[in-house]
Structures are given as structure tokens and as C-alpha cells.
Design an enzyme around this catalytic site. Structure first.
Site, PDB file in Angstrom:
ATOM      1  N   HIS A 174       0.706  -1.298   0.046  1.00 13.52           N
ATOM      2  CA  HIS A 174       0.056   0.165  -0.215  1.00 13.52           C
ATOM      3  C   HIS A 174       1.068   1.386  -0.014  1.00 13.52           C
ATOM      4  O   HIS A 174       0.201   2.815   0.190  1.00 13.52           O
ATOM      5  CB  HIS A 174      -1.296  -0.217   0.645  1.00 13.52           C
ATOM      6  CG  HIS A 174      -1.649   0.808   1.552  1.00 13.52           C
ATOM      7  ND1 HIS A 174      -2.579   1.728   2.082  1.00 13.52           N
ATOM      8  CD2 HIS A 174      -2.981   0.880   0.737  1.00 13.52           C
ATOM      9  CE1 HIS A 174      -3.441   2.842   1.510  1.00 13.52           C
ATOM     10  NE2 HIS A 174      -3.915   1.801   0.646  1.00 13.52           N
ATOM     11  N   HIS A 230      -8.544  11.222   0.866  1.00  8.56           N
ATOM     12  CA  HIS A 230      -7.775  10.196   0.387  1.00  8.56           C
ATOM     13  C   HIS A 230      -6.350   9.859   1.555  1.00  8.56           C
ATOM     14  O   HIS A 230      -5.899   8.780   1.233  1.00  8.56           O
ATOM     15  CB  HIS A 230      -7.582  10.005  -0.895  1.00  8.56           C
ATOM     16  CG  HIS A 230      -6.957   8.008  -1.179  1.00  8.56           C
ATOM     17  ND1 HIS A 230      -5.558   7.852  -1.432  1.00  8.56           N
ATOM     18  CD2 HIS A 230      -7.593   7.426  -0.916  1.00  8.56           C
ATOM     19  CE1 HIS A 230      -5.762   6.330  -1.104  1.00  8.56           C
ATOM     20  NE2 HIS A 230      -6.520   6.491  -1.512  1.00  8.56           N
TER      21      HIS A 230
END
EC number: 3.1.4.-
Length: 583
Positions: free
Chosen positions: A249, A480
């Protein structure tokens, strides 16, 4: 050509998207129009949005070729993404990552598509057709200088004009700006990578196509599997994870310059269009890191925060040979100007060592805070903010307090003093935040928190705070970004701040085993990367100023408004399930 999965709800305004996907509702309106801006738009659509999208169709598929293009669509052929990728490339250079074959062997429909591709190339040479927010070249070095000592930016928001000129807003083009150095090679480590979109940015930044690009990516990407055959300067490697639900990630860039120096960028944004459009993202950009003299000592060029060693230890964990030259380059670079701590997560079980303490995850953050954070009153809350939420357990004690806040509450108060558990607050967009966003409900596309998980932790709602960012012109740009901090509103002080790729989850931050017979082991599933801002290393003070400058020290640029706004009784967190009816 594939039909856009968003159908009538598509809000995109990028020509590359319209080169890849068809839209039946737009085709129907375009077919009836005269091709010069005169259209009958049904009342159920946003007239402004549809007009913008039809203008793109006019550019990409001029009316005289509309019939042929329709035949090409029906044949199932997909026009390539066609912005050239390198300065000085031939007119046949394109972002298409699939072999086109020779024109003589192609069916007529494909030849029509090829002619269309040439027209698209001509249009794509205008950067404003490709990138929504274009900042004049050459100014990024000065912008970065003015952003000291924090070097932290938020991405520019397409539909929020004030962000286009905000001093601490940034575009991807600016990160590649020539004023920061002449790029000779780069590394992009990210979860999602749209290689065509990325190479388009490299092209418009003037980065020649023979400059090596190493891409480590997490999410499945068919385009990247064979990219090296068609773009030999690109080496793409998918990061293999040891467990099925783990994620690579991390979002990090290395920029290597022709003078031997380099730069590190740590980000929260994936490398595809939507993440740089109307979403709030955070980035930290390092100073320029010059090459050390050939005869420099092996320990030379380290920062006071140990950033270089921590970064190299992190990269070694990938066990990817193509990273070795970059690890060597980092070792031979001067990182002494870096004033933040590197904060990583790597998959596996990790125990505390006598040398480094806890190496990764929330335990690493706790180790750093216990050494370097000024004493903090236990009543000061731990503020968490992320774009997704994991499965946190049956109550707030289960993991949030026992593991996570237990690490984040630490400071340099001498051992022995009785401490209380500080309050916990979580900033996460409500349904109302998302429905009122620039992109309406589709603004929630970056918030993958699901009903199944939420139903198992109803207690969480008592801790939730709205997303509000009026001071940064981003209340309607869904976050985000992921950030963690403690601040004191009364004293207008920030004690520390973390910008990271890590969402609020056990997979990202780690979970201690509960077996008391063995040394605690922190189990982490994901690769994650962030930076920790500690005042003593950034400004030499005990705290950062909040809101206003203090004695010449700039206020810390929080990404959201304070004081926070708790959920009202009728508010509910946005859940990804709300989008299912839209697609």
C-alpha cells in the site's frame, strides 16, 4: 471499446478516459447534435458536465468520422491511450501499452482507429487537454523553499479554484518540474498505477523516454505485466504479499538527478487520474539530497532522525534485486537535511530489539514518541484520520485503546507517573460530506469502508468527526489522505503529526499477540510508509504553532479545520455499499 463502468454517473473530464471508454448516453446526445456545441441535453443530466464531456468527444471524434468511429466501437477494438511519452518522440509514440501490429494486417475498423489515434495525439500535445490543473513550469523549487520547514503539500483540486494558487497545493507535474533538477531516473512505489497516465505526465514534464523508471506496484494491473516489451525504459514488478488479504500500500517516489543528487517523495495518492482530481491527498517532499564524496565514511550523511538507515532497512524488506542500485545510491547520498522520521510497516511478525526498539508499525511510532515527544496532558485526544477503516473489534478497548492509542499516547514523561488513556477521535466522511462533494456520491469512490465491517462496530460512531477543510478549500474534496496527530486548541499547539499511507487498521499498523508467555510480537500485514513530524527536529521547539505563526515559525499546515465537528445524531459514516446502486 469498453463501456465506462460509471455509465451516466461518469464525471470525468480527461480526454484519456474518453479514449478508453465509451458512454452510451453521451454517444446518443452527440449523434443527434451538429458537432459544434449545439445539443439537446435531457433535464436529468447536469448540463454543464455533459457539455464539457461532449466538447471532449468533439475533439477526439470529429463529426465527419463519427460513423467510422461507431463501426470501430462495434468491432470491439479499443483505441489506444495516445499522448506521446517523450520529448522528441516520433508521431507514432503513444501511451498504448499493447502492440498495435502492422497496419497492413489490421482490419479496416482498426485502421480507422489508428487514424483516430493520430488525431488524439495531436490533441494530447496540449497539456491542458491531458492535465486539469496546469501550473507554469519552473517555479517548483521556489515553492518548495517557501514550504520549509515542513515541506508538506496537499494536491490541487480540479473543481476548487483557490487550491490552484494556494502556496501549499501541488500537482504531479510540479513534482517532476525541471527547477527541482534534471531527472535521469525514477522509482515509483505505489498500490495502483495507471502507467499510461503516469507516462503522459513524464512526457509533458520533458522527461525523455530513455530515462529508466522502476515501478513496484501492489494492485493487479494487466498493462504493467508486459510494459517492458513496449516501453523498454520501464521495469514493472508486482510486489508479492505473504498473505492473501495483505496489501502493498506504500506510496513513495525516488527522483534521481543528473548531478548525482536525489529526492524522496512520500505520498497518500495512487498513480492514476482520479486520485489527483477531486480528492484531498498529502505529500511530503524531501530537500535535494546531494551525493556524498567518494571517500565518505559509511555512516556519513545521516539525518538526526535516522531517516536514511530506516529507509534502507525498509527497502531491503522487499527482497527485490532491482532495488539494490537505489539502496546503494541512498547509502552514498547526504540525507542530513531531512528533519522528519521515516515510519514504515512491513509484513510479518516483529519483536522489539535492544538497538532500534520496535522497528515497524504503531509500536515504532510509540518508540519514537516516548523518546522525543514533549510531555502531553492525558486529556489531549489522539486524532486519527484516514480514507478507510479496518475491523477494529467489539469495542473501543479491543484494539484502538489496548494497541493503537496505547502507542500514540506515549511521550517523554519519565516512567513511573500514573497515566490515563487519552480520548480517541476519528475523522471520517459522513454520508452528507460525500453527497455534497465535488463529485457527488462518486466522491466516495476513495472510501472503501463497507457495511459488513461497520455493522460489527457500532460503537465507533460515538468517536466519529465530520470531514471539514474550509481553511484549505477542500471541504468538498473527499480525503484520501491519512494523518494522525495530537494538538492542544487552548494553547494553539501541535505536539506531533504523522502523514502516511496507513489507514486505521490492524493490517496497516499491526496488532500485538496476546500471549503473555512470550515477548510481544507485532503482526503486520501491509507495506506502508509515512513520515513523523516532531517539533524538536523540525523547528527546535517543543510544539508546532497551530493556526498562526509563532515567533517567526510558520503554523503547521493541518489538512482539516479545527475545532473538529462531531457527527450529529442523524449522521452516518459513508459506506462503499451506497455506490452499488449508482454503477
Amino acid at each position: 471499446m469498453k463501456e465506462c463502468p460509471y455509465g451516466e454517473k461518469c464525471y470525468r473530464k480527461n480526454p484519456i478516459h474518453f479514449g478508453e471508454f465509451s458512454h452510451a448516453h453521451l454517444d446518443a446526445i452527440y449523434e443527434k447534435g451538429n458537432g459544434s456545441g449545439d445539443y439537446e441535453i435531457p433535464a436529468k443530466y447536469s448540463s454543464e458536465m455533459i457539455h464539457t464531456q461532449l466538447k471532449l468527444l468533439e475533439k477526439l471524434f470529429p463529426k465527419e468520422s463519427a460513423k467510422k468511429e461507431k463501426e470501430a466501437h462495434s468491432s470491439g477494438s479499443k483505441p489506444p491511450v495516445t499522448a506521446p511519452i517523450a520529448s522528441g518522440s516520433s508521431s507514432s509514440g503513444s501511451l498504448d501499452t499493447k502492440p498495435s501490429g502492422s497496419s497492413s494486417s489490421r482490419p479496416a475498423a482498426s485502421q480507422d482507429t489508428s487514424n483516430l489515434a493520430k488525431k488524439q495525439k495531436l490533441n494530447a500535445k496540449n497539456i491542458k487537454d491531458y492535465i486539469p490543473v496546469v501550473i507554469e513550469k519552473g517555479g517548483m523549487a521556489k515553492k518548495l523553499e517557501r514550504a520549509a520547514p515542513y515541506n508538506m503539500f496537499l494536491t490541487a483540486i480540479t473543481d476548487s479554484k483557490p487550491t490552484h494558487s494556494e502556496p501549499l497545493s501541488i500537482t504531479l507535474q510540479e513534482i517532476l518540474d525541471e527547477s527541482l533538477g534534471e531527472i535521469e531516473s525514477t522509482v515509483q512505489i505505489n498500490f495502483m498505477v495507471d502507467i499510461g497516465w503516469l507516462l503522459g505526465h513524464y512526457y509533458f514534464a520533458g522527461i525523455l523516454r530513455d530515462k529508466p523508471l522502476l515501478v513496484l506496484y501492489g494492485d493487479e494491473s494487466p498493462e504493467l505485466l508486459s510494459i517492458g516489451k513496449f516501453k523498454p525504459q520501464v521495469t514493472a514488478i508486482r510486489v508479492r504479499m505473504p498473505t492473501p488479504f495483505a496489501t502493498s500500500h506504500t506510496k513513495m517516489m525516488f527522483l534521481g538527478y543528473s548531478d548525482g543528487s536525489m529526492r524522496v517523495v512520500i505520498s497518500t495518492a495512487n498513480l492514476y487520474e482520479d486520485d489527483w482530481h477531486n480528492r484531498t491527498q498529502g505529500l511530503w517532499i524531501s530537500p535535494k539530497l546531494p551525493a556524498l564524496p567518494e571517500d565518505a565514511d559509511t555512516g556519513a550523511g545521516e539525518s538526526l532522525t535516522g531517516f536514511k538507515q530506516d529507509l534502507m532497512l525498509y527497502l531491503v524488506e522487499y527482497k527485490i534485486s532491482q532495488l539494490q542500485p537505489w539502496i546503494a545510491r541512498i547509502r552514498k547520498s547526504d540525507f542530513s537535511a531531512i528533519n522528519v522520521f521515516f515510519l514504515g510497516s512491513v509484513p510479518g511478525g516483529h519483536r522489539e530489539s535492544s538497538v532500534r526498539g520496535h522497528p515497524w508499525g504503531h509500536a515504532r511510532l510509540g518508540s519514537l514518541l516516548s523518546k522525543h515527544a514533549t510531555p502531553i496532558d492525558d486529556r489531549i485526544p489522539v486524532i486519527c484520520q484516514s480514507s478507510s477503516i479496518g475491523s477494529l473489534g467489539a469495542n473501543v478497548q479491543a484494539w484502538i485503546q489496548q494497541d493503537f492509542v496505547n502507542s500514540l499516547k506515549k511521550d517523554s514523561t519519565p516512567a513511573g507517573k500514573l497515566r490515563q488513556m487519552p480520548p480517541f477521535k476519528m475523522i471520517y466522511p459522513s454520508f452528507g460530506n460525500v453527497s455534497g462533494s465535488h463529485d457527488g456520491m462518486l466522491g466516495g469512490g476513495c472510501l472503501p469502508y463497507g457495511k459488513n465491517t461497520n455493522d460489527k462496530q457500532p460503537w465507533l460512531k460515538d468517536y466519529l468527526q465530520q470531514w471539514k477543510s474550509s481553511d484549505r478549500y477542500r471541504s468538498r474534496a473527499m480525503p484520501h489522505i491519512k494523518s494522525y496527530t495530537r494538538f492542544n486548541l487552548e494553547e494553539q499547539s501541535v505536539y506531533w503529526f504523522v502523514l502516511t499511507s496507513a489507514n486505521l487498521s490492524k493490517a496497516a499498523w499491526g496488532c500485538f499477540n496476546k500471549n503473555s508467555n512470550i515477548q510481544p510480537c507485532l503482526r503486520i500485514a501491509n507495506y506502508e510508509v509515512g513520515v513523523l513530524f516532531l517539533p524538536r527536529f523540525v523547528t527546535g521547539e517543543d510544539t508546532f504553532p497551530l493556526g498562526n505563526n509563532r515567533d517567526g515559525v510558520p503554523a503547521f499546515p493541518l489538512p482539516y479545520d479545527v475545532p473538529l465537528t462531531p457527527y450529529a445524531p442523524d449522521d452516518k459514516p459513508f459506506l462503499m455499499d451506497y455506490l452499488q446502486g449508482l454503477h
